[in-house]
Structure formats: C-alpha cells, structure tokens
Enzyme design. Structure first.
Site, PDB file in Angstrom:
ATOM      1  N   ARG A 194     -23.298   6.255   5.267  1.00 21.74           N
ATOM      2  CA  ARG A 194     -22.472   5.073   4.983  1.00 21.74           C
ATOM      3  C   ARG A 194     -22.673   4.088   6.144  1.00 21.74           C
ATOM      4  NH1 ARG A 194     -16.002   5.921   4.673  1.00 21.74           N
ATOM      5  NH2 ARG A 194     -16.325   6.457   6.860  1.00 21.74           N
ATOM      6  N   ASN A 212     -10.409   5.556   1.097  1.00 18.08           N
ATOM      7  CA  ASN A 212     -11.731   5.539   1.743  1.00 18.08           C
ATOM      8  C   ASN A 212     -11.901   6.741   2.656  1.00 18.08           C
ATOM      9  OD1 ASN A 212     -12.563   2.594   1.107  1.00 18.08           O
ATOM     10  ND2 ASN A 212     -10.482   2.413   1.877  1.00 18.08           N
ATOM     11  N   ASN A 213     -10.771   7.238   3.172  1.00 21.85           N
ATOM     12  CA  ASN A 213     -10.876   8.267   4.215  1.00 21.85           C
ATOM     13  C   ASN A 213     -11.221   9.635   3.642  1.00 21.85           C
ATOM     14  OD1 ASN A 213     -10.278   6.279   5.986  1.00 21.85           O
ATOM     15  ND2 ASN A 213      -8.263   7.023   6.533  1.00 21.85           N
ATOM     16  N   SER A 258      -6.122   1.206  16.635  1.00 17.23           N
ATOM     17  CA  SER A 258      -7.031   2.177  15.999  1.00 17.23           C
ATOM     18  C   SER A 258      -8.221   2.442  16.901  1.00 17.23           C
ATOM     19  CB  SER A 258      -7.530   1.601  14.670  1.00 17.23           C
ATOM     20  OG  SER A 258      -8.653   2.327  14.187  1.00 17.23           O
ATOM     21  N   ARG A 260     -15.658  13.785  14.084  1.00 15.39           N
ATOM     22  CA  ARG A 260     -14.482  12.940  14.284  1.00 15.39           C
ATOM     23  C   ARG A 260     -13.325  13.731  14.906  1.00 15.39           C
ATOM     24  NH1 ARG A 260     -17.800   9.848  13.378  1.00 15.39           N
ATOM     25  NH2 ARG A 260     -17.886   8.058  11.932  1.00 15.39           N
ATOM     26  N   ASN A 277       0.832  -1.211   0.000  1.00 14.74           N
ATOM     27  CA  ASN A 277       0.000   0.000   0.000  1.00 14.74           C
ATOM     28  C   ASN A 277       0.868   1.262   0.000  1.00 14.74           C
ATOM     29  OD1 ASN A 277      -2.490   1.215  -0.095  1.00 14.74           O
ATOM     30  ND2 ASN A 277      -2.773   1.276   2.118  1.00 14.74           N
ATOM     31  N   TYR A 332     -11.811  -5.448   9.863  1.00 17.98           N
ATOM     32  CA  TYR A 332     -10.588  -4.660  10.065  1.00 17.98           C
ATOM     33  C   TYR A 332     -10.422  -4.354  11.556  1.00 17.98           C
ATOM     34  CZ  TYR A 332      -7.868  -0.432  10.691  1.00 17.98           C
ATOM     35  OH  TYR A 332      -6.986   0.502  11.172  1.00 17.98           O
ATOM     36  N   PHE A 349      -6.955   8.105  16.202  1.00 18.24           N
ATOM     37  CA  PHE A 349      -8.268   8.584  15.797  1.00 18.24           C
ATOM     38  C   PHE A 349      -8.210   8.833  14.288  1.00 18.24           C
ATOM     39  CE2 PHE A 349     -11.043   8.324  19.422  1.00 18.24           C
ATOM     40  CZ  PHE A 349     -10.151   7.736  20.293  1.00 18.24           C
ATOM     41  N   LYS A 400      -7.618  -5.646  14.674  1.00 14.88           N
ATOM     42  CA  LYS A 400      -6.893  -4.786  15.620  1.00 14.88           C
ATOM     43  C   LYS A 400      -7.128  -5.269  17.056  1.00 14.88           C
ATOM     44  CE  LYS A 400      -5.117  -1.725  12.762  1.00 14.88           C
ATOM     45  NZ  LYS A 400      -3.661  -1.659  12.532  1.00 14.88           N
TER      46      LYS A 400
HETATM   47  C1  WQD Z   1     -14.636  10.314   8.431  1.00 10.97           C
HETATM   48  C2  WQD Z   1     -15.980  10.985   8.236  1.00 10.97           C
HETATM   49  C3  WQD Z   1     -17.564   9.676   6.982  1.00 10.97           C
HETATM   50  C4  WQD Z   1     -15.449   9.858   3.159  1.00 10.97           C
HETATM   51  C5  WQD Z   1     -11.757   5.257   9.429  1.00 10.97           C
HETATM   52  C6  WQD Z   1     -11.482   3.901   9.980  1.00 10.97           C
HETATM   53  C7  WQD Z   1     -10.605   4.034  11.185  1.00 10.97           C
HETATM   54  C8  WQD Z   1      -9.361   4.805  10.836  1.00 10.97           C
HETATM   55  C9  WQD Z   1      -9.728   6.173  10.273  1.00 10.97           C
HETATM   56  C10 WQD Z   1      -7.574   3.292  10.290  1.00 10.97           C
HETATM   57  C11 WQD Z   1     -17.139  10.005   8.399  1.00 10.97           C
HETATM   58  C12 WQD Z   1     -17.201  10.972   6.258  1.00 10.97           C
HETATM   59  C13 WQD Z   1     -15.772  10.034   4.498  1.00 10.97           C
HETATM   60  C14 WQD Z   1     -16.278  10.432   2.166  1.00 10.97           C
HETATM   61  C15 WQD Z   1     -17.692  11.337   3.880  1.00 10.97           C
HETATM   62  N1  WQD Z   1      -8.566   4.111   9.892  1.00 10.97           N
HETATM   63  N2  WQD Z   1     -16.872  10.763   4.845  1.00 10.97           N
HETATM   64  N3  WQD Z   1     -17.373  11.170   2.568  1.00 10.97           N
HETATM   65  O1  WQD Z   1     -14.697   6.205   9.182  1.00 10.97           O
HETATM   66  O2  WQD Z   1     -14.005   7.874  10.979  1.00 10.97           O
HETATM   67  O3  WQD Z   1     -12.466   6.013  10.373  1.00 10.97           O
HETATM   68  O4  WQD Z   1     -10.553   5.916   9.127  1.00 10.97           O
HETATM   69  O5  WQD Z   1      -7.240   3.069  11.420  1.00 10.97           O
HETATM   70  O6  WQD Z   1     -10.256   2.745  11.610  1.00 10.97           O
HETATM   71  O7  WQD Z   1     -12.706   3.348  10.389  1.00 10.97           O
HETATM   72  O8  WQD Z   1     -12.818   7.872   8.795  1.00 10.97           O
HETATM   73  O9  WQD Z   1     -12.224   9.352   6.918  1.00 10.97           O
HETATM   74  O10 WQD Z   1     -13.575   7.228   6.437  1.00 10.97           O
HETATM   75  O11 WQD Z   1     -14.647   9.138   7.609  1.00 10.97           O
HETATM   76  O12 WQD Z   1     -18.695  11.992   4.218  1.00 10.97           O
HETATM   77  O13 WQD Z   1     -16.046  10.299   0.926  1.00 10.97           O
HETATM   78  O14 WQD Z   1     -16.060  11.472   6.909  1.00 10.97           O
HETATM   79  O15 WQD Z   1     -18.948   9.420   6.882  1.00 10.97           O
HETATM   80  O16 WQD Z   1     -18.196  10.688   9.031  1.00 10.97           O
HETATM   81  P1  WQD Z   1     -13.634   6.989   9.852  1.00 10.97           P
HETATM   82  P2  WQD Z   1     -13.268   8.363   7.355  1.00 10.97           P
END
Ligand code: WQD
Length: 333
Positions: free
Chosen positions: A289, A197-198, A124, A230, A35, A148, A177, A152
């Site tokens: 989501r 994804n983030n 995490s 968050r 990655n 996932y 976080f 952890k």
């Molecule tokens: C943050 C907020 C989404 C994308 C994840 C993992 C966690 C850690 C951090 C590894 C949420 C919103 C997101 C988008 C959106 N990873 N969002 N549109 O889900 O809090 O945590 O990443 O350790 O384990 O679960 O982070 O960045 O995916 O989402 O609205 O295209 O942004 O709904 O509210 P998350 P995220």
C-alpha cells in the site's frame, strides 16, 4: 470543574470517557456523530453508571461551542474530534483541513475566550512520517506524508505558537501508535461509519466472514517476515494515557509517544489472532500500500518518566477483546 471531550463517542474518545469517569472526573462529551453513533452515549452511561452530559455540536460551530462553555464549567479539554482516514485525506484534503485544522482553531479560540487553557490533543505517530530509525522518540524528525498527518502536525504547531504567545497555556500532544482492541464489556469497539482502513477492523471482517479474506499489503519489506512492523497498543491503555496526561499536565507544550515500545508484524498479528480466538482468518498477499513504512514503533519512556504511564496489555489481550466486541450481537449497529 469539567473536562470536555470532543469526539467523545468515537473509538478512542469513548474508551477515554470510561477511564475519566472512573478516575472521578466530570466528563462533558461534544460530538456530531460524523464517525460514531448516538447509541454510544447510552452505552457509556451503562458502563460508567453515571449520567454523562452530551452536546450534539460540530467542532467548527463557534456559537455552539461558546454555548457549551457558557453552560458548563469546562477547565480542560481533550480534543479527539477530527477526520482520521489517511486514504480519504489524500482524496479530500480540503475536507481534512477544514474540519481538522479549522475545527481546532475554532475550539482553541473559544477556550481562550473562556479562559480555559488546558488542552490535550489527539495527535498521531503519523507526524513522524517514514521514520528513519526505530524506536521513535519524541525528538525524532517530524514530517507529514499525507494531508491527515499534515493536519496533526499543523495543530501541534498551532499549540506551540499559542504557548509562545501566552505562557499560561498547558498542552499535552499525545502521539498514538496503533490503537487496537476494545473495552472488556464488548460494548465499545472501533466501529467507523463507512469502510475501515486499519488492520484490526479488517481482520475482524475476514474472521466473521463479512469479507472473503484479509489482503496483506506486501510481504517484501525489509523486516523479519517481509510484512510491516507496527506498535499496536490496547485502546484501554491509550485511554488511561489520557487520564495520566491530564493529571500530569503543566504549563508548556509536551509531546508524548503512547505506544508499547514493542513492534509486531502483520503476520505476527494474524497468527496471534488465530491462536487466541480460534477463528479462521483467510488472508492473501497483495502488492504494497502506498505510503506504508516498513517499521514504526515507539520509545514510550518519556510518558513513563513524566506521566508515570505505561501500556500494560499485550497483543493477545488486544485480539481477545477485539474479537469479543466484534461478536457482541447486541452491539449497537
Ligand atoms: C497497519 C499495518 C498495513 C490493512 C494508520 C494511520 C495512523 C493511525 C493508525 C490514526 C500496515 C497493514 C492494513 C489491511 C494490511 N491512525 N494492513 N491490510 O497505516 O500503521 O497507521 O492507523 O491516527 O495515523 O496512518 O495502520 O492499521 O492501516 O496498517 O496489510 O487491510 O497493517 O500495510 O503495515 P498504519 P493500519
């Protein structure tokens, strides 16, 4: 004596290598570029001004791990290497258990064989599942809501069981976080192979026009503006937290929340990004989501008290640093 950083060319791993070398540690990177990209090694040498040993090894390859420990005086390990996409873990649970859990068991087994008993684990906030109340402390209920997160939690339990069998081990379980931002050089950034994804990497794709708009997953949550809240933490603050964890680690098993202790909504992040960068950021509201908690932010006071660590950077700096890296044209692609 050296510190082995598995996954050391990844987003958080690479930023941690910079801070470790800056703190005078001898760093040895172990990575298989699942990655990340090999070019990051050169970037790390450029940023740190140091030669950094590197081993192209898969974490599940015990013979290769033994060779690394045989050739390097490793006396402590920071373990980042692991798959980390929540949605992917739901689709491919066996890949996640095979790589994350079996990889950690292989690594810990080789560490035991070589008498290396100091282990910092990249855990995490996902181990808190859907937190009942915020802020989240290290004694908050633990639960996994996806494979996932379960990997952890399982690895944290493996660490606890190892310590119970042999009190010579030291474990520091770092519960991140939401890591965001990039090194101020603009030469390192969150750059996963494949689709991110983030939130921030997707904000950056919308701001640079790579995608037409950011999809905001739901604005009907029980939060001040309806979007999820968050605890975003600058990746350099997070990296410094690893140095503090190594320096403060004692025999036993301790978990630490690495967050800012402040919660920001998706809309607040969007507005901050637009204000700080001046970039257009088209977005639209779409349905929630699955699996998203309405609110999740940390109480980081234990890390402050025991490791003398706390996050220093605000979300303005996170946005500015992320934007600089995203526009760095000579970034390794
Ligand atoms: C943050 C907020 C989404 C994308 C994840 C993992 C966690 C850690 C951090 C590894 C949420 C919103 C997101 C988008 C959106 N990873 N969002 N549109 O889900 O809090 O945590 O990443 O350790 O384990 O679960 O982070 O960045 O995916 O989402 O609205 O295209 O942004 O709904 O509210 P998350 P995220």
């Amino acid at each position: 004596m050296a510190v082995l950083i598995t996954g050391g060319t990844g987003y958080i791993g690479s930023h941690t290598v910079v801070e470790l070398v800056g703190a005078g540690k001898e760093a040895v990177i172990l990575d298989n570029f699942y990655n990340s990209k090999p070019e990051i090694i050169g970037v790390l040498k450029e940023i740190t001004g140091s030669e950094i040993k590197f081993c192209d090894v898969d974490i599940r390859d015990e013979a290769a791990l033994e060779k690394v420990f045989g050739e390097n005086a490793v006396d402590e390990v920071i373990h980042f290497a692991g798959y980390k996409a929540v949605a992917e873990s739901v689709a491919k649970p066996l890949d996640y258990y095979g790589n994350n859990v079996c990889g950690a068991v292989a690594l810990l087994g080789v560490m035991k064989k070589f008498g290396c008993k100091r282990f910092v684990f990249s855990s995490s906030a996902t181990v808190y599942g859907m937190p009942e109340k915020v802020p989240v402390t290290e004694t908050s209920a633990l639960s996994a809501i996806n494979p996932y997160g379960r990997t952890k939690l399982i690895i944290e339990d493996i660490c606890r069981d190892i310590y119970n069998s042999d009190n010579e081990w030291s474990f520091s379980l770092l519960r991140y976080f939401n890591p965001v931002g990039a090194h101020e050089s603009g030469k390192l950034r969150e750059d996963p192979n494949g689709l991110p994804n983030n939130l921030m990497p997707i904000i950056l794709r919308a701001a640079t026009g790579e995608i037409p708009a950011l999809d905001v997953y739901g604005n009907d949550y029980p939060t001040p503006d309806g979007t999820c809240v968050r605890d975003y933490i600058h990746v350099v603050d997070l990296a410094k937290g690893h140095v503090a964890a190594l320096n403060g680690m004692k025999k036993g098993v301790e978990a630490y929340n690495l967050g800012t202790g402040k919660g920001y909504s998706v809309l607040e992040m969007i507005e901050t990004f637009k204000r700080v960068t001046g970039a257009p950021l088209p977005y639209r509201f779409v349905p929630r989501r699955a699996g998203d908690a309405a609110q999740c932010w940390s109480d980081p006071s234990k890390a402050k008290r025991e490791l003398n660590w706390e996050a220093k950077f605000d979300i303005e700096k996170m946005c500015a640093d992320a934007w600089r890296a995203a526009r760095n044209k000579d970034y390794t692609k």
